[in-house]
Every structure is written in structure tokens, then in C-alpha cells.
Write a protein that holds these residues in place. Structure first.
Motif, PDB file in Angstrom:
ATOM      1  N   UNK A 239       0.817  -1.215   0.000  1.00 15.33           N
ATOM      2  CA  UNK A 239       0.000   0.000   0.000  1.00 15.33           C
ATOM      3  C   UNK A 239       0.854   1.269   0.000  1.00 15.33           C
ATOM      4  N   UNK A 240       1.826   1.339   0.899  1.00  8.81           N
ATOM      5  CA  UNK A 240       2.623   2.579   0.980  1.00  8.81           C
ATOM      6  C   UNK A 240       3.429   2.799  -0.299  1.00  8.81           C
ATOM      7  N   UNK A 241       3.902   1.696  -0.894  1.00 10.83           N
ATOM      8  CA  UNK A 241       4.710   1.846  -2.125  1.00 10.83           C
ATOM      9  C   UNK A 241       3.862   2.320  -3.298  1.00 10.83           C
ATOM     10  N   UNK A 242       2.646   1.789  -3.404  1.00 11.19           N
ATOM     11  CA  UNK A 242       1.789   2.246  -4.510  1.00 11.19           C
ATOM     12  C   UNK A 242       1.423   3.718  -4.282  1.00 11.19           C
ATOM     13  N   UNK A 243       1.139   4.067  -3.031  1.00 13.18           N
ATOM     14  CA  UNK A 243       0.804   5.464  -2.707  1.00 13.18           C
ATOM     15  C   UNK A 243       1.939   6.391  -3.128  1.00 13.18           C
ATOM     16  N   UNK A 244       3.153   6.008  -2.748  1.00 11.64           N
ATOM     17  CA  UNK A 244       4.312   6.861  -3.048  1.00 11.64           C
ATOM     18  C   UNK A 244       4.523   6.969  -4.562  1.00 11.64           C
ATOM     19  N   UNK A 245       4.305   5.864  -5.267  1.00  9.75           N
ATOM     20  CA  UNK A 245       4.515   5.899  -6.724  1.00  9.75           C
ATOM     21  C   UNK A 245       3.413   6.713  -7.404  1.00  9.75           C
ATOM     22  N   UNK A 246       2.214   6.616  -6.867  1.00  8.49           N
ATOM     23  CA  UNK A 246       1.094   7.360  -7.465  1.00  8.49           C
ATOM     24  C   UNK A 246       1.355   8.867  -7.369  1.00  8.49           C
ATOM     25  N   UNK A 247       1.995   9.284  -6.264  1.00  7.43           N
ATOM     26  CA  UNK A 247       2.294  10.719  -6.112  1.00  7.43           C
ATOM     27  C   UNK A 247       3.193  11.218  -7.240  1.00  7.43           C
ATOM     28  N   UNK A 248       4.028  10.321  -7.787  1.00  2.95           N
ATOM     29  CA  UNK A 248       4.958  10.743  -8.844  1.00  2.95           C
ATOM     30  C   UNK A 248       4.222  11.118 -10.128  1.00  2.95           C
ATOM     31  N   UNK A 249       3.022  10.566 -10.296  1.00  6.23           N
ATOM     32  CA  UNK A 249       2.353  10.738 -11.595  1.00  6.23           C
ATOM     33  C   UNK A 249       0.992  11.443 -11.479  1.00  6.23           C
ATOM     34  N   UNK A 250       0.765  12.103 -10.335  1.00 10.46           N
ATOM     35  CA  UNK A 250      -0.507  12.831 -10.167  1.00 10.46           C
ATOM     36  C   UNK A 250      -0.213  14.322 -10.073  1.00 10.46           C
ATOM     37  N   UNK A 251      -1.165  15.092 -10.507  1.00  9.21           N
ATOM     38  CA  UNK A 251      -1.096  16.539 -10.281  1.00  9.21           C
ATOM     39  C   UNK A 251      -1.266  16.807  -8.784  1.00  9.21           C
ATOM     40  N   UNK A 252      -0.689  17.907  -8.312  1.00 11.72           N
ATOM     41  CA  UNK A 252      -0.939  18.291  -6.911  1.00 11.72           C
ATOM     42  C   UNK A 252      -2.278  19.028  -6.813  1.00 11.72           C
ATOM     43  N   UNK A 253      -2.929  19.219  -7.947  1.00 10.07           N
ATOM     44  CA  UNK A 253      -4.263  19.832  -7.939  1.00 10.07           C
ATOM     45  C   UNK A 253      -5.260  18.855  -8.562  1.00 10.07           C
ATOM     46  N   UNK A 254      -5.504  17.724  -7.910  1.00 12.87           N
ATOM     47  CA  UNK A 254      -6.425  16.752  -8.516  1.00 12.87           C
ATOM     48  C   UNK A 254      -7.833  17.331  -8.592  1.00 12.87           C
ATOM     49  N   UNK A 255      -8.545  16.934  -9.635  1.00 14.03           N
ATOM     50  CA  UNK A 255      -9.880  17.490  -9.854  1.00 14.03           C
ATOM     51  C   UNK A 255     -10.874  16.899  -8.852  1.00 14.03           C
ATOM     52  N   UNK A 256     -11.550  17.784  -8.132  1.00 13.93           N
ATOM     53  CA  UNK A 256     -12.599  17.320  -7.212  1.00 13.93           C
ATOM     54  C   UNK A 256     -13.836  16.856  -7.965  1.00 13.93           C
TER      55      UNK A 256
END
Ligand SMILES: Cc1ncc(COP(=O)(O)O)c(C=O)c1O
Length: 463
Positions: A239-256
Motif C-alpha cells: 500500500x505505501x509503495x503504490x501510494x508513493x509511486x502514485x504521487x509521482x504521476x498525479x497533479x498536486x491539484x487533482x480534480x474534485x
């Protein structure tokens, strides 16, 4: 003069045409979503304000929405993404493979897996899945093929596509079992299968298998807005590894807008999922009795909500059939030379498909029949990693003169987004013949410029 708005104009023109969408997104112009939500959608376009949590490190309503989704699907954790299964798959791969590792991919892997290889400096080992020569539809990875490749690959993880873009399902339980016995992680690209777990008569969702991570494009056959997807993690230690990797490829302004649509989709699936699934299946059954649907030449079931019309069997090309559908108010998801693919989703019912039946009955046959062309050849030899090819010096080369060169960029058709050439592979005569024949029939490929050029690795002094 008013400023130009080419995209907005094109969208308005499309909307005015009033076509019925047999394509993604699965909410079907909002039909599957609550009216109160659709009518005030713009108000939900917010950002990380007080009380609205933060996708980067959620602890409030986003965390709770993710927990509820994980509970519904019976997994250790679910993570939301607003960058589609593309981001979800990249994150899953980066979490399961060490940098410089090896990953087993089916021949029909989506281009997002190429991006994962570039980012993680991974070496792909391909399993050349069978392609039905009559329709050119790729079938799936089989447990037997996987066992053979696994023996010598030294791979860190396996990716299976299930179901495929054409709805072909395979023996995903068997594949999971092969991975379990080999002690290797299985990631399932279930981009097209959000709805599968709602259908007790199968094909099963890969959530019921030995998969470690299952990635679903909730916007495709679920009800979420385009780009919204979820990543189900079955193995708590990841879980923590997928979370950390997902941060690499997401905008810091995700669409609500997208995030809220995931929350709403889960709530609808939880409360009404089985009923909506039965309703969509009834609509699909009705169409199946009228349309000549494609049946893969193997013993496994296909997704009943993915209607692939075998145009070749009708003596016409997929391109012609899709154009005739358009003329009769029906927009298909995809066509290729020999078939047309239609997407039904949880938002469809017998009323919504009535127009399709009427349209199909009015379609005139073409006297000439579909053209015959070579089917997609095997991939060229991978002589360097996709990352090495991506960062190497490049030059443009006329497609017809590129035989024997190392591709520096992928050549891909959209849809379905499956590369015909991966960076780092030798371009072969068979691939050139295939691309030439398809281009002559009007197919377009990303990675081939308007001037008919591809990017190849430029020779460097030490070569
Ligand atoms: C098999 C497959 N996997 C992954 C993806 C990527 O999904 P998304 O559009 O949600 O990024 C697609 C997109 O079409 C797909 O067909």
C-alpha cells in the motif's frame, strides 16, 4: 472578431449531433449519475480547501471515500487517481518492480506500461499473445504461455490485461495461480472491467484471484467522469509503495469533479449495482440476439457488456459499419478493419439501446466486402530498454526506410493504445508492411508524423 475556440466548437458540434454514446465514459452523458450532481457539477470544481482533504496524503473525506471503496471491493486499500488507469498502472508497476528490474507484459499491453518501463528503467519481456487472424482481435495471455516465459525471465512482476479492449476474458484465475506458485506479483490491468464484480454469472473480476494490484478505469464501464480511476491493492505490504509511486504521476491539484464522481460511483454500485448490472445485461442480451457478435476462438467467456460486431462476417469493413452507424445516430467506441466495438455500461438499459437495433437494421451491405490486409506481426527484437531508447539521440527517418533501425518512440494506434513498435525495438520488414497496409486503408498511428516519418535512434560514435 471573437477569439477562436476550436475545441469548444468541436465539442458543441458533437453534442448537437445528438448521437447515442456506445462509448466511454460509462455514465453516458450523465444518465447514470444523480441529476442533482450533474446539474450542479461546476460547483464541485474545488480544490484542497479546509475540510475537503488532500489526495496527496488524505486523512479526511477522501481517505474515508477510499476506505469505503476498499470495503466494497474487499481489498486491503483502494487509492483514487484522477489520471486514469494510466497513472494507476504506472504506480502499480513502480511499486512492484525495483529500478532496473524486469516485467512480463502481454503483446497487447497498453502504452501506459511502456511509460512505466521508461520511468522505472524496466526491461519488458513480452508474451506474444495470439491474434485472431480472421478479425485481428488480440486474445489474452494464457497460464501455459506465462509459465514458459516465467521460467527463464527472472521477472519481478507480471501484468495481465483483463478484459481486453475487445472484452476478451481469459483464464485469469489460472494466471494468478501460476504467479502464486512462482512467487511473483501479478498486476491486472482491469481498465475495462470495473463492472465485472457485479456480475455473479461471470466472467469473474480479477479481484477474486491472486492478483496483488487491480487497476480499473472507473470512467470506462463505471459511472465516473473521464480520467477518474481506482487502484485496488490486495496485498497490504504494497500500500505505501503504490501510494508513493502514485504521487509521482498525479497533479498536486487533482480534480474534485473526478474525485467526487468516484465517491458517487462507489455509492451507486454499493446500493444499486446488482440491479443496474442486471438491467445492462438484459439490454446486452437483446442486442446479442440481433447483432453478429464476435466470439473469440477459445474456451473462455467474453465481457457481456462489450459488444464487438464481427463486420467481416457481414461482408463489410469495420470502418464502413461505424460510418453507417454514425449516419444513423449511433457513435461506436472503436472500429478497426474487421470489427466495431460498442460499450454498454451500468447506465444502459433496454430503452437506451433501442436506437442501435433500429440503426443496425437499416444498414445496407457493401458489395465489395472488407479489404484483406496482413494482421499485426510480432514485436521486433528489444535490443535496448525503452528508457535507453527514450533518452538516446534521435533522428527522423522515412517510415519505408526505417527497416533495421532501433525505434526511439512508440508507434501506437488510438484506440486501443497498444504499441505496434516499442522504443528500443528493431523495426522489421513485417512491421513496415503491416503499417503501410493499414495507412493505405486510412489508419492513423501516433508516432508516425504527417510527413510519414518515425523517430529512430541516431547512430552515435561508439556504436
Ligand atoms: C487496456 C487498457 N489499459 C489501460 C488504459 C488506460 O486507461 P485510462 O484511459 O483510464 O488512463 C486503457 C485505455 O484505453 C486501456 O485500453
Amino acid at each position: 472578431m471573437r477569439p477562436q475556440t476550436p475545441l469548444w466548437d468541436a465539442l458543441q458540434k458533437h453534442i448537437i449531433s445528438g448521437l447515442y454514446p456506445f462509448h466511454v465514459p460509462g455514465h453516458k452523458s450523465g444518465r447514470g449519475l444523480p441529476t442533482s450532481y450533474v446539474n450542479s457539477l461546476i460547483n464541485y470544481d474545488l480544490t484542497e480547501l479546509s475540510g475537503l482533504d488532500n489526495l496527496y496524503d488524505p486523512s479526511g473525506p477522501i481517505a474515508r471515500a477510499q476506505e469505503l471503496t476498499a470495503q466494497l471491493f474487499g481489498v486491503a486499500a483502494t487509492l483514487f487517481t484522477t489520471n486514469g488507469s494510466t497513472a494507476g498502472l504506472i504506480a502499480a508497476v513502480l511499486a512492484c518492480c525495483p529500478s532496473g528490474g524486469t516485467i512480463i507484459l502481454p503483446r497487447n499491453a497498453h502504452v501506459s506500461l511502456l511509460h512505466a518501463c521508461v520511468l522505472g528503467d524496466l526491461s519488458p519481456v513480452f508474451v506474444d499473445v495470439e491474434i485472431d487472424p480472421y478479425t485481428e482481435i488480440p486474445l489474452g495471455l494464457t497460464p501455459e504461455q506465462l509459465s514458459i516465459v516465467l521460467e527463464s525471465s527472472g521477472a519481478d512482476a507480471v501484468v495481465a490485461v483483463y478484459p481486453t479492449y475487445h472484452g476478451v476474458c481469459g483464464d485469469i484465475r489460472g494466471i494468478g495461480e501460476v504467479c502464486r506458485q512462482a512467487g511473483i506479483r501479478l498486476i491486472v490491468d482491469e481498465a475495462h472491467g470495473t463492472h465485472l464484480y457485479l456480475n455473479p454469472s461471470g466472467p469473474v473480476s480479477s479481484l477474486c484471484t491472486e492478483a496483488s494490484v487491480v487497476v480499473q478505469s472507473t470512467h470506462k464501464t463505471g459511472l465516473a467522469l473521464t480520467g477518474a480511476a481506482w487502484v485496488h491493492i490486495k496485498d497490504q505490504s504494497l500500500v505505501q509503495r503504490v501510494k508513493a509511486s502514485l504521487r509521482l504521476v498525479q497533479s498536486t491539484s487533482p480534480s474534485y469533479l473526478l474525485l467526487s464522481s468516484l465517491d458517487i460511483t462507489r455509492a451507486i454500485m454499493e446500493e444499486e449495482g446488482p440491479r443496474l448490472m442486471r438491467r445492462a445485461l438484459a439490454a446486452a442480451d437483446k442486442l446479442a440476439s440481433i447483432l453478429p457478435l464476435y466470439k473469440p476462438p477459445w474456451p473462455y467467456r467474453s465481457d457481456p457488456l462489450r459488444l464487438v460486431i464481427n463486420a467481416r462476417q457481414l461482408g463489410i469493413s469495420g470502418q464502413y459499419l461505424a460510418a453507417r452507424f454514425l449516419a444513423h445516430g449511433v457513435a461506436a467506441e472503436m472500429f478497426d478493419l474487421y470489427s466495431v466495438t460498442l460499450v454498454l455500461s451500468l447506465a444502459d438499459d433496454e430503452d437506451s439501446v433501442a436506437g442501435l437495433t433500429a440503426a443496425f437494421q437499416q444498414i445496407e451491405r457493401q458489395p465489395t466486402g472488407p479489404p484483406l490486409a496482413p494482421v499485426c506481426p510480432p514485436l521486433g527484437q528489444q535490443v535496448m530498454t525503452p528508457r535507453q531508447a527514450h533518452f538516446s539521440p534521435k533522428r527522423s527517418c522515412k517510415l519505408e526506410q526505417s527497416k533495421g533501425f532501433i525505434a526511439a518512440e512508440a508507434v501506437t494506434t488510438y484506440p486501443p493504445g497498444i504499441p505496434v513498435v516499442w522504443p528500443g525495438q528493431i523495426i522489421t520488414t513485417e512491421i513496415l508492411e503491416y503499417l503501410a497496409s493499414r495507412r493505405a486503408l486510412g489508419a492513423e498511428f501516433s508516432g508516425i508524423s504527417a510527413q510519414g516519418e518515425v523517430l529512430v535512434r541516431a547512430e552515435v560514435e561508439n556504436d
